[in-house]
Motif scaffolding. Structure first.
Motif, PDB file in Angstrom:
ATOM      1  N   MET A 189       0.650  -1.272  -0.354  1.00 57.59           N
ATOM      2  CA  MET A 189       0.062  -0.124  -0.089  1.00 57.59           C
ATOM      3  C   MET A 189       0.927   1.269   0.086  1.00 57.59           C
ATOM      4  SD  MET A 189      -3.018  -0.531  -0.280  1.00 57.59           S
ATOM      5  CE  MET A 189      -3.749  -2.174  -0.551  1.00 57.59           C
ATOM      6  N   SER A 190       0.324   2.499  -0.497  1.00 58.85           N
ATOM      7  CA  SER A 190       0.761   3.662  -0.514  1.00 58.85           C
ATOM      8  C   SER A 190       2.161   3.626  -1.178  1.00 58.85           C
ATOM      9  CB  SER A 190       1.095   4.096   0.976  1.00 58.85           C
ATOM     10  OG  SER A 190       0.192   4.462   1.518  1.00 58.85           O
ATOM     11  N   GLU A 191       2.340   2.779  -2.245  1.00 52.56           N
ATOM     12  CA  GLU A 191       3.253   2.814  -3.165  1.00 52.56           C
ATOM     13  C   GLU A 191       2.882   3.810  -4.224  1.00 52.56           C
ATOM     14  OE1 GLU A 191       2.482  -1.108  -4.019  1.00 52.56           O
ATOM     15  OE2 GLU A 191       4.599  -2.005  -3.320  1.00 52.56           O
ATOM     16  N   SER A 192       4.237   4.424  -4.919  1.00 52.05           N
ATOM     17  CA  SER A 192       3.859   5.402  -5.930  1.00 52.05           C
ATOM     18  C   SER A 192       3.429   4.549  -7.251  1.00 52.05           C
ATOM     19  CB  SER A 192       4.823   6.201  -5.959  1.00 52.05           C
ATOM     20  OG  SER A 192       6.042   5.643  -7.011  1.00 52.05           O
ATOM     21  N   LYS A 193       2.573   5.233  -7.643  1.00 49.69           N
ATOM     22  CA  LYS A 193       1.969   4.802  -9.154  1.00 49.69           C
ATOM     23  C   LYS A 193       2.354   5.290 -10.404  1.00 49.69           C
ATOM     24  CE  LYS A 193      -2.244   2.948 -11.134  1.00 49.69           C
ATOM     25  NZ  LYS A 193      -1.549   1.803 -11.672  1.00 49.69           N
ATOM     26  N   LYS A 194       2.555   6.856 -10.310  1.00 51.94           N
ATOM     27  CA  LYS A 194       2.828   7.764 -11.329  1.00 51.94           C
ATOM     28  C   LYS A 194       4.074   8.349 -11.384  1.00 51.94           C
ATOM     29  CE  LYS A 194      -0.832  10.124 -11.464  1.00 51.94           C
ATOM     30  NZ  LYS A 194      -1.262   9.494 -10.155  1.00 51.94           N
ATOM     31  N   PHE A 244       5.515  11.776 -12.263  1.00 51.14           N
ATOM     32  CA  PHE A 244       5.365  12.927 -13.134  1.00 51.14           C
ATOM     33  C   PHE A 244       6.520  13.733 -13.347  1.00 51.14           C
ATOM     34  CE2 PHE A 244       0.840  13.317 -11.079  1.00 51.14           C
ATOM     35  CZ  PHE A 244       0.106  13.180 -12.311  1.00 51.14           C
ATOM     36  N   LEU A 245       6.424  14.431 -14.420  1.00 45.29           N
ATOM     37  CA  LEU A 245       7.770  15.402 -14.840  1.00 45.29           C
ATOM     38  C   LEU A 245       7.076  16.874 -14.624  1.00 45.29           C
ATOM     39  CD1 LEU A 245       9.343  13.716 -17.610  1.00 45.29           C
ATOM     40  CD2 LEU A 245      10.273  13.641 -15.358  1.00 45.29           C
ATOM     41  N   ALA A 253      -8.637  -2.342 -18.895  1.00 47.64           N
ATOM     42  CA  ALA A 253      -9.717  -1.682 -18.262  1.00 47.64           C
ATOM     43  C   ALA A 253     -10.021  -1.847 -16.721  1.00 47.64           C
ATOM     44  CB  ALA A 253     -10.847  -1.432 -19.175  1.00 47.64           C
ATOM     45  N   LYS A 254     -10.126  -3.111 -16.484  1.00 43.77           N
ATOM     46  CA  LYS A 254     -10.657  -3.416 -15.327  1.00 43.77           C
ATOM     47  C   LYS A 254      -9.490  -3.289 -14.338  1.00 43.77           C
ATOM     48  CE  LYS A 254     -14.357  -6.571 -16.764  1.00 43.77           C
ATOM     49  NZ  LYS A 254     -14.840  -7.967 -16.738  1.00 43.77           N
ATOM     50  N   SER A 255      -8.295  -3.415 -14.480  1.00 41.71           N
ATOM     51  CA  SER A 255      -7.266  -3.440 -13.672  1.00 41.71           C
ATOM     52  C   SER A 255      -6.389  -1.998 -13.696  1.00 41.71           C
ATOM     53  CB  SER A 255      -6.173  -4.356 -13.950  1.00 41.71           C
ATOM     54  OG  SER A 255      -5.538  -4.275 -15.072  1.00 41.71           O
ATOM     55  N   GLU A 256      -6.577  -1.345 -14.504  1.00 43.51           N
ATOM     56  CA  GLU A 256      -5.972  -0.118 -14.510  1.00 43.51           C
ATOM     57  C   GLU A 256      -6.886   1.231 -14.827  1.00 43.51           C
ATOM     58  OE1 GLU A 256      -2.743   0.890 -13.984  1.00 43.51           O
ATOM     59  OE2 GLU A 256      -2.176  -1.212 -13.532  1.00 43.51           O
ATOM     60  N   GLY A 257      -8.170   0.933 -14.933  1.00 48.88           N
ATOM     61  CA  GLY A 257      -9.068   1.705 -15.037  1.00 48.88           C
ATOM     62  C   GLY A 257      -9.461   2.515 -16.364  1.00 48.88           C
ATOM     63  N   ILE A 258      -8.134   2.333 -17.104  1.00 48.92           N
ATOM     64  CA  ILE A 258      -8.352   3.209 -18.354  1.00 48.92           C
ATOM     65  C   ILE A 258      -8.929   2.270 -19.536  1.00 48.92           C
ATOM     66  CG2 ILE A 258      -6.966   4.598 -20.052  1.00 48.92           C
ATOM     67  CD1 ILE A 258      -5.071   5.016 -17.832  1.00 48.92           C
TER      68      ILE A 258
END
Lengths: 453, 453
Positions: A1-6, A8-9, A376-381
């Motif tokens: 949990m609370s691992e970073s996902k994105k 950004f630059l 889509a089901k696992s990443e939402g996009i």
């Protein structure tokens, strides 16, 4: 949990130069040929068609870095830098030990990577006082991007949209019109090429090749008007390298380097964009990644095409390009990844493939939609049907690595979202979609009259 | 040139607590009433309908900050923090001396802010072992968000979608189905409320009020099943405050503080989300901003509604809410901003409006599309028809400030993009749209039997 996902630059990290791979290539691609003289093409030969700067970039084999104008960087800021995402949801869904990353180009306001080249192409036209641009679009991603880019520079745009898409994809047509572009169903009565086809085949629903012919004809016959293309050509691939250059910085922040880099493949724009910056480290010997172009089984130019001189369009108006091709009169099955239904690969990618520097896989349509749904089901996009081919290839790689017991770091490009392609998903869920392939005989017949490179 | 445009935060900047405005309000809203007993509602009264934690949040008038669970923050990372954007293109198009900023909530994978509440609502249900959730959706934004959120937690979802939207907006239906939700056109034969309407009016095309009644009925009559709502209620507004809390940090980085904060207004979710964190500084006397809720002229509950106890749905299943309302049987004109076609405002916003702490404006439909088009051409993003109301209000403010010679810093929430609403744009460009208003007599007749607060 609370691992970073994105990862950004900031806007200051948007690259200041595009990467031109040609100077680094151990073996350069054969020259393009002037279609009239059949002699090696010069930048000047292209001036009637493209802006002078785009023409020069197309022929540039010496400068590895080409500066991005400030005005272009400022417009890139509308959506760039794009996030690099650790696909933790997908990893969990697959139960893989691999680390999977994707570059999310779908966050652009038109929903795909196509703006990366649309903006500089429109900018260079504006710089030399061009008032009108023509282009073609199949599924509508390129047309939407160029509509926005030309609007930003106050240039009028006419888009020839393949008639079947014009009628079946009204949302993308509306997006172009919202940005102020004129959209014409192709074939149309506005060009000689269009009139010829309409009068001979009144119910013809159009093709990308015909739409290109119409757009080129209108540009050539209209004062102060240029044509713009969204893939295949060197200068388009060049502009798209912002994707890979950003991804390189982001992978560095993540403390990883990709073992595998994947992009879906139509004419080469997004695959080149994500790959070339990493490939330069292969070519210099510093690093090693594997590069995979994921093409549809229905349009397998990289895996099964022939290396020939071929035209970019149906009527043969364009230069002859040394390409892996299925023949410019090849009619791919009507798969839903409309952006991948193109007969040939750009000269650089074709040469890299021939020299074993990149790999390609062909993905059946059903596998692409299955991968899209898992994603889509696992990443939402919800991915574009085109991008789903890259996801399918990434899933194959992850599974193969797990089986071999050597988990890898996999990076793929999510070139666009599928929110405007939901009709395709409907048909997939209804069980109405099929896999399509092409026979060896069909390919051989299509390429047999084309000159060897 | 080379000015910064977007202000990004990192994932560590995603708020760790939501802001509950009620403890800061000088005058608290009147209590909601149990529809059966007409006595002040308790959290326990809500347990059959919502998760226990959401029910407690709904009634919480004492804690200003409510911790965001790690699991929710981790899912927020799919798209949050969202960019704050300096609308330099729009400023230039208007020729304004104002600084205009917008919070870009359209970058969520479902294209709107609705996920901010869908995720915690699904999470709290999962925590207590709920296996099924029901909800309603009008235009489809909320239904799409909850479909994704429930999928992430492995909960089954049934969405009652207003029948006319089910048929006219197939893309949003497909999005929900792609995430695995069951989508039922409402009215349906699956509930008593639905059957009654279908048998009495066989061609009835549905309404949000009916769809809510169906979803509530199914939840109440199914074991281990809860209902979820996407707006109006306090706990929904609470979850949406991540928007304003991020924006506050981002405005600080930009070195500015908003003179005006604007959100479009349907039931209150995105307006509350962008406003409440800034409003707390008004209430504490530290800072002063003006807050503008932008509602459609066709559905003017804040500008012209009456303060009454009213139901959230048509059949009267929900608690009685003290709200500025047009009456729960009010039928708004069929404007394209489907998400704003709701008869009442939440209790908190209604109280704030009555006490002069926030303002509201009503925007004619054509003005909203005109603003949307200016924005699309200057900023590149095609806004949702709902969000276009906020843009129209921002443009009005900028023009008024310029005329008064006192340029302001204006912040609005771009609650969603319009890529799935292009049919509405088509009709606008075709000249098929009109402005709609409501007569005083109609409003008076609708509210006359409702109890005073």
């Amino acid at each position: 949990m609370s691992e970073s996902k994105k990862i950004f630059l900031t806007e200051t990290d948007i690259p200041r130069a595009w990467f031109n791979i040609i100077p680094s290539m151990p073996e350069k691609p054969a020259p393009m040929l002037n279609p009239a003289t059949k002699k090696p093409l010069t930048a000047e030969d292209l001036f009637p068609l493209f802006s002078e700067e785009a023409s020069r970039q197309e022929m540039n084999t010496t400068d590895s870095w080409i500066e991005i104008p400030d005005e272009v960087r400022d417009l890139y800021k509308i959506w760039r830098p794009t996030p690099l995402v650790r696909a933790r949801g997908l990893e969990k869904a697959l139960g893989t030990a691999c680390h999977i990353y994707f570059k999310n180009e779908s966050v652009s306001p038109v929903g795909s990577h196509k703006l990366n080249s649309a903006i500089p192409q429109a900018y260079y036209c504006k710089q030399q006082g061009v008032t009108n641009i023509t282009t073609e679009t199949g599924a509508g991603q390129w047309g939407a991007a160029l509509s926005l880019a030309t609007r930003m520079f106050g240039i009028d745009l006419a888009v020839y949209m393949v008639k079947i898409s014009y009628n079946q994809k009204p949302y993308r047509r509306s997006i172009m019109q919202t940005y102020g572009a004129e959209v014409i169903a192709s074939p149309s009565m506005s060009t000689k090429a269009g009139r010829k086809i309409i009068t001979e085949h009144p119910n013809y629903q159009g093709s990308l090749g015909t739409a290109i012919s119409e757009a080129v004809e209108l540009a050539m016959s209209t004062p102060n008007c240029k044509y713009a293309l969204g893939s295949v050509l060197n200068h388009v691939a060049l502009h798209q390298t912002v994707i890979g250059l950003e991804a390189e910085k982001q992978m560095e922040i993540a403390g990883e380097y990709p073992d595998v880099v994947i992009g879906c493949f139509g004419g080469g724009s997004n695959f080149s964009g994500i790959s070339f910056p990493f490939l330069r480290h292969n070519l210099s010997g510093e690093r090693h990644s594997r590069f995979i172009a994921a093409e549809p089984m229905a349009c397998p130019k990289l895996t099964r095409g022939a290396m020939r001189y071929d035209y970019g369009d149906e009527a043969g108006y364009t230069p002859l390009i040394p390409m892996l091709t299925l023949g410019h009169n090849f009619e791919p099955a009507n798969i839903h990844a409309g952006g991948l239904r193109y007969h040939g690969a750009g000269a650089v990618v074709s040469s890299l493939k021939e020299n074993g520097l990149i790999d390609a896989v062909d993905i059946p349509q059903l596998e692409s939609f299955e991968a899209a749904t898992v994603f889509a089901k696992s990443e939402g996009i919800i991915p574009a049907p085109e991008s789903a081919h890259a996801i399918a290839a990434a899933i194959r790689e992850a599974r193969a690595s797990d089986e071999a017991g050597t988990p890898k770091t996999i990076l793929f490009n999510l070139s666009g979202h599928g929110l405007i392609d939901m009709a395709s998903y409907d048909r997939y869920f209804a069980g109405d979609l099929a896999n399509y392939t092409v026979s060896d005989e069909q390919i051989a017949a299509n390429v047999e009259t084309l000159p060897e490179v």
